[in-house]
Design a protein around this motif. Sequence first.
Motif, PDB file in Angstrom:
ATOM      1  N   VAL A 276       0.721  -1.143   0.079  1.00 62.13           N
ATOM      2  CA  VAL A 276       0.053  -0.080   0.024  1.00 62.13           C
ATOM      3  C   VAL A 276       0.865   1.327   0.181  1.00 62.13           C
ATOM      4  CG1 VAL A 276      -1.667   1.289   1.343  1.00 62.13           C
ATOM      5  CG2 VAL A 276      -1.912  -1.388   1.258  1.00 62.13           C
ATOM      6  N   VAL A 277       0.745   2.168  -0.843  1.00 63.72           N
ATOM      7  CA  VAL A 277       1.139   3.456  -0.951  1.00 63.72           C
ATOM      8  C   VAL A 277       0.244   4.500  -0.620  1.00 63.72           C
ATOM      9  CG1 VAL A 277       2.677   5.058  -2.355  1.00 63.72           C
ATOM     10  CG2 VAL A 277       3.033   2.490  -2.587  1.00 63.72           C
ATOM     11  N   VAL A 278       0.545   5.320   0.595  1.00 66.22           N
ATOM     12  CA  VAL A 278      -0.521   6.391   0.910  1.00 66.22           C
ATOM     13  C   VAL A 278       0.262   7.667   0.439  1.00 66.22           C
ATOM     14  CG1 VAL A 278      -1.495   7.407   2.655  1.00 66.22           C
ATOM     15  CG2 VAL A 278      -1.182   5.028   2.823  1.00 66.22           C
ATOM     16  N   ILE A 279      -0.383   8.325  -0.495  1.00 64.14           N
ATOM     17  CA  ILE A 279      -0.049   9.494  -0.951  1.00 64.14           C
ATOM     18  C   ILE A 279      -0.700  10.885  -0.374  1.00 64.14           C
ATOM     19  CG2 ILE A 279       0.560  10.964  -2.838  1.00 64.14           C
ATOM     20  CD1 ILE A 279       0.582   8.002  -4.637  1.00 64.14           C
ATOM     21  N   VAL A 280      -0.067  11.612   0.384  1.00 68.96           N
ATOM     22  CA  VAL A 280      -0.707  12.814   0.997  1.00 68.96           C
ATOM     23  C   VAL A 280      -0.398  13.994   0.307  1.00 68.96           C
ATOM     24  CG1 VAL A 280      -1.077  14.140   3.072  1.00 68.96           C
ATOM     25  CG2 VAL A 280      -0.705  11.589   3.279  1.00 68.96           C
ATOM     26  N   ASP A 281      -1.422  14.569  -0.259  1.00 66.38           N
ATOM     27  CA  ASP A 281      -1.140  16.128  -1.048  1.00 66.38           C
ATOM     28  C   ASP A 281      -1.510  17.140  -0.359  1.00 66.38           C
ATOM     29  OD1 ASP A 281      -0.424  17.651  -2.726  1.00 66.38           O
ATOM     30  OD2 ASP A 281      -2.114  17.464  -4.020  1.00 66.38           O
ATOM     31  N   GLU A 282      -0.541  17.895   0.140  1.00 65.43           N
ATOM     32  CA  GLU A 282      -0.739  19.027   0.982  1.00 65.43           C
ATOM     33  C   GLU A 282      -1.149  18.750   2.420  1.00 65.43           C
ATOM     34  OE1 GLU A 282       0.194  21.956   2.093  1.00 65.43           O
ATOM     35  OE2 GLU A 282       0.089  22.245   0.013  1.00 65.43           O
ATOM     36  N   ILE A 283       0.176  18.284   3.132  1.00 61.11           N
ATOM     37  CA  ILE A 283       0.194  17.900   4.538  1.00 61.11           C
ATOM     38  C   ILE A 283      -0.416  18.930   5.446  1.00 61.11           C
ATOM     39  CG2 ILE A 283       2.537  18.607   4.867  1.00 61.11           C
ATOM     40  CD1 ILE A 283       1.009  15.409   6.428  1.00 61.11           C
ATOM     41  N   ALA A 284      -0.273  19.916   5.051  1.00 54.36           N
ATOM     42  CA  ALA A 284      -0.808  21.230   6.034  1.00 54.36           C
ATOM     43  C   ALA A 284      -2.248  21.122   6.112  1.00 54.36           C
ATOM     44  CB  ALA A 284      -0.335  22.512   5.548  1.00 54.36           C
ATOM     45  N   GLU A 285      -2.702  20.685   5.433  1.00 51.15           N
ATOM     46  CA  GLU A 285      -4.458  20.437   5.600  1.00 51.15           C
ATOM     47  C   GLU A 285      -5.064  19.633   6.702  1.00 51.15           C
ATOM     48  OE1 GLU A 285      -6.715  22.359   4.050  1.00 51.15           O
ATOM     49  OE2 GLU A 285      -5.181  23.640   3.090  1.00 51.15           O
ATOM     50  N   LEU A 286      -4.043  18.629   6.723  1.00 48.12           N
ATOM     51  CA  LEU A 286      -4.221  17.519   7.973  1.00 48.12           C
ATOM     52  C   LEU A 286      -4.034  18.243   9.432  1.00 48.12           C
ATOM     53  CD1 LEU A 286      -2.902  14.134   6.327  1.00 48.12           C
ATOM     54  CD2 LEU A 286      -5.238  15.111   6.494  1.00 48.12           C
ATOM     55  N   TYR A 287      -3.121  19.012   9.432  1.00 45.07           N
ATOM     56  CA  TYR A 287      -2.328  19.610  10.699  1.00 45.07           C
ATOM     57  C   TYR A 287      -3.083  20.851  11.208  1.00 45.07           C
ATOM     58  CZ  TYR A 287       1.112  15.917  10.712  1.00 45.07           C
ATOM     59  OH  TYR A 287       1.680  14.522  10.875  1.00 45.07           O
ATOM     60  N   LEU A 288      -3.482  21.801  10.389  1.00 48.20           N
ATOM     61  CA  LEU A 288      -3.876  22.896  10.595  1.00 48.20           C
ATOM     62  C   LEU A 288      -5.421  22.969  11.113  1.00 48.20           C
ATOM     63  CD1 LEU A 288      -2.858  25.222   7.710  1.00 48.20           C
ATOM     64  CD2 LEU A 288      -1.973  25.098  10.053  1.00 48.20           C
ATOM     65  N   SER A 289      -5.669  23.536  12.414  1.00 45.09           N
ATOM     66  CA  SER A 289      -7.165  23.503  12.829  1.00 45.09           C
ATOM     67  C   SER A 289      -7.619  24.692  12.746  1.00 45.09           C
ATOM     68  CB  SER A 289      -6.981  23.043  14.319  1.00 45.09           C
ATOM     69  OG  SER A 289      -8.187  23.243  15.145  1.00 45.09           O
ATOM     70  N   ASP A 290      -9.068  24.747  12.879  1.00 41.11           N
ATOM     71  CA  ASP A 290      -9.814  26.099  12.926  1.00 41.11           C
ATOM     72  C   ASP A 290      -9.981  26.481  14.263  1.00 41.11           C
ATOM     73  OD1 ASP A 290     -11.530  24.091  13.709  1.00 41.11           O
ATOM     74  OD2 ASP A 290     -12.972  24.373  12.052  1.00 41.11           O
ATOM     75  N   GLY A 291      -9.515  25.834  15.248  1.00 37.25           N
ATOM     76  CA  GLY A 291      -9.649  26.179  16.452  1.00 37.25           C
ATOM     77  C   GLY A 291     -10.796  25.468  17.445  1.00 37.25           C
ATOM     78  N   THR A 292     -11.677  24.830  16.578  1.00 39.39           N
ATOM     79  CA  THR A 292     -12.736  24.338  17.237  1.00 39.39           C
ATOM     80  C   THR A 292     -12.570  22.865  17.741  1.00 39.39           C
ATOM     81  OG1 THR A 292     -13.429  23.125  15.456  1.00 39.39           O
ATOM     82  CG2 THR A 292     -14.506  25.238  15.788  1.00 39.39           C
ATOM     83  N   ARG A 293     -13.059  22.294  18.864  1.00 40.64           N
ATOM     84  CA  ARG A 293     -12.686  21.092  19.453  1.00 40.64           C
ATOM     85  C   ARG A 293     -12.564  19.990  18.408  1.00 40.64           C
ATOM     86  NH1 ARG A 293     -15.879  19.538  24.819  1.00 40.64           N
ATOM     87  NH2 ARG A 293     -14.996  21.491  25.416  1.00 40.64           N
ATOM     88  N   GLU A 294     -13.579  19.974  17.763  1.00 39.55           N
ATOM     89  CA  GLU A 294     -13.641  18.980  16.882  1.00 39.55           C
ATOM     90  C   GLU A 294     -12.568  19.026  15.813  1.00 39.55           C
ATOM     91  OE1 GLU A 294     -16.615  17.178  13.195  1.00 39.55           O
ATOM     92  OE2 GLU A 294     -17.128  18.826  14.151  1.00 39.55           O
TER      93      GLU A 294
END
Length: 433
Positions: A276-294
């Motif tokens: 399995v090869v997992v390709i992640v395009d734009e890693i920042a979108e996974l780490y940045l948060s909008d500040g909400t608990r969710e």
Amino acid sequence: MGPILLALVLAVLAWLVVVGDLVRRHRPAWHWYLVGYPATACRVVFTWRKVAMLNDLAVSHRPPRGLLGDLVVKGDPLRPVAPRGSFPRATRLGLTVTVRLHAGQTPAAFMKAADALVHAWKVHAVRVTSPERGLVLLTATATDPLERPGLAQAPAELLSALIGVLESGGAWVMNLRLVPHWLIAGATRSGKSTLLARLITQLATQRVALVGIDCKGGMELGLFAGRLSALATCRREAVAVLSALVVDMQDRMGACRSAGVRSIWELPEKLRPAPVVVIVDEIAELYLSDGTREGKAEAEQCSTLLLRLAQLGAALGIHLVVAGQRVGSDLGPGVTALRAQLGGRICHRVNDPGTAEMALGDLNKDAVAVAQSITAQERGVAVCTGPDGGWSRARSHLTSTDEAVAITRKHAGMAPDLPTLGAALAALEGDDK
């Protein structure tokens, strides 16, 4: 000299100029061996002592201090001796010179003098390496081989992708069996998306499960959805996909433990699960948060799940290729921990020195400076790490979007079925309804 003879000589000279220009354009290697190498070798031989003296590469056999009565007198040596270098040896793209160091010298002094050697020898670049103790190898490249890169050849292997050409003229290969996880950094229009497209088209023809995570709504990886075993287009879907992969990874652990082996590659071929090869395009979108608990909880989940896959997945046939425009510690502590697990590094042109430092700084400081020198006109050019721990400039092969889509559609039937991923995405769709 009569007018007829003069006209004949001029015609011959004009013919030689035309032929030489044609050879230079269509057979650059021939032109280099016949014309370029002799001239450059002469420049190397006749300028070596002067360049060595001007750049503090020459030393004196006598110490730069002496006794005058009871006083210690210091001064510059009057008869410095340049280090002995071999006669320039021709290569396909340039030449090499082996230099024997004086006692007390280090390769660092030659690295500082690399620009001076470039101008003195009138070449494109000079690379300084130390193949063994006491020796320095100077590798001069006559012209930039990445201006018109041809596609080099490489043997076809499972989990191996021919990406493009290296600055040395060799094949640029991403071998996931050798280096299981990769980090790709690059600004907009630097060639990062083209590189990912090339990687997908190379892996699409193999029995490999491709999993895409593109939190930009699937604009990039959605084009290849027919060949992907799963595609996450938002962070919520990414959490589901990564969680399912962790479950699948645990199943693979159980299979290896039952068989008494340490990796899936030691299992019989009939029992071996598909890589399995997992390709992640734009890693920042996974780490940045909008500040909400969710949002914070989802970002933390993605960070934890990616780190687990990177730490445990190599022996179990699960590989990560993580790409992003901006990769820095400001995204969170999980990014630094993840970077430590991504042994392969590729850095295109970036907008800030921090990203180049994050991608290459812990491996080689010189590579950071070279990555920052890539211009906007050099699309597809990158600095990549090699399996030997070194680095090189390289350029990916241009793969158009239409070509990539056609290849992935043609091989859509080769996508292995991963039940855990399908069940996770189906459950997520059921919850939405």
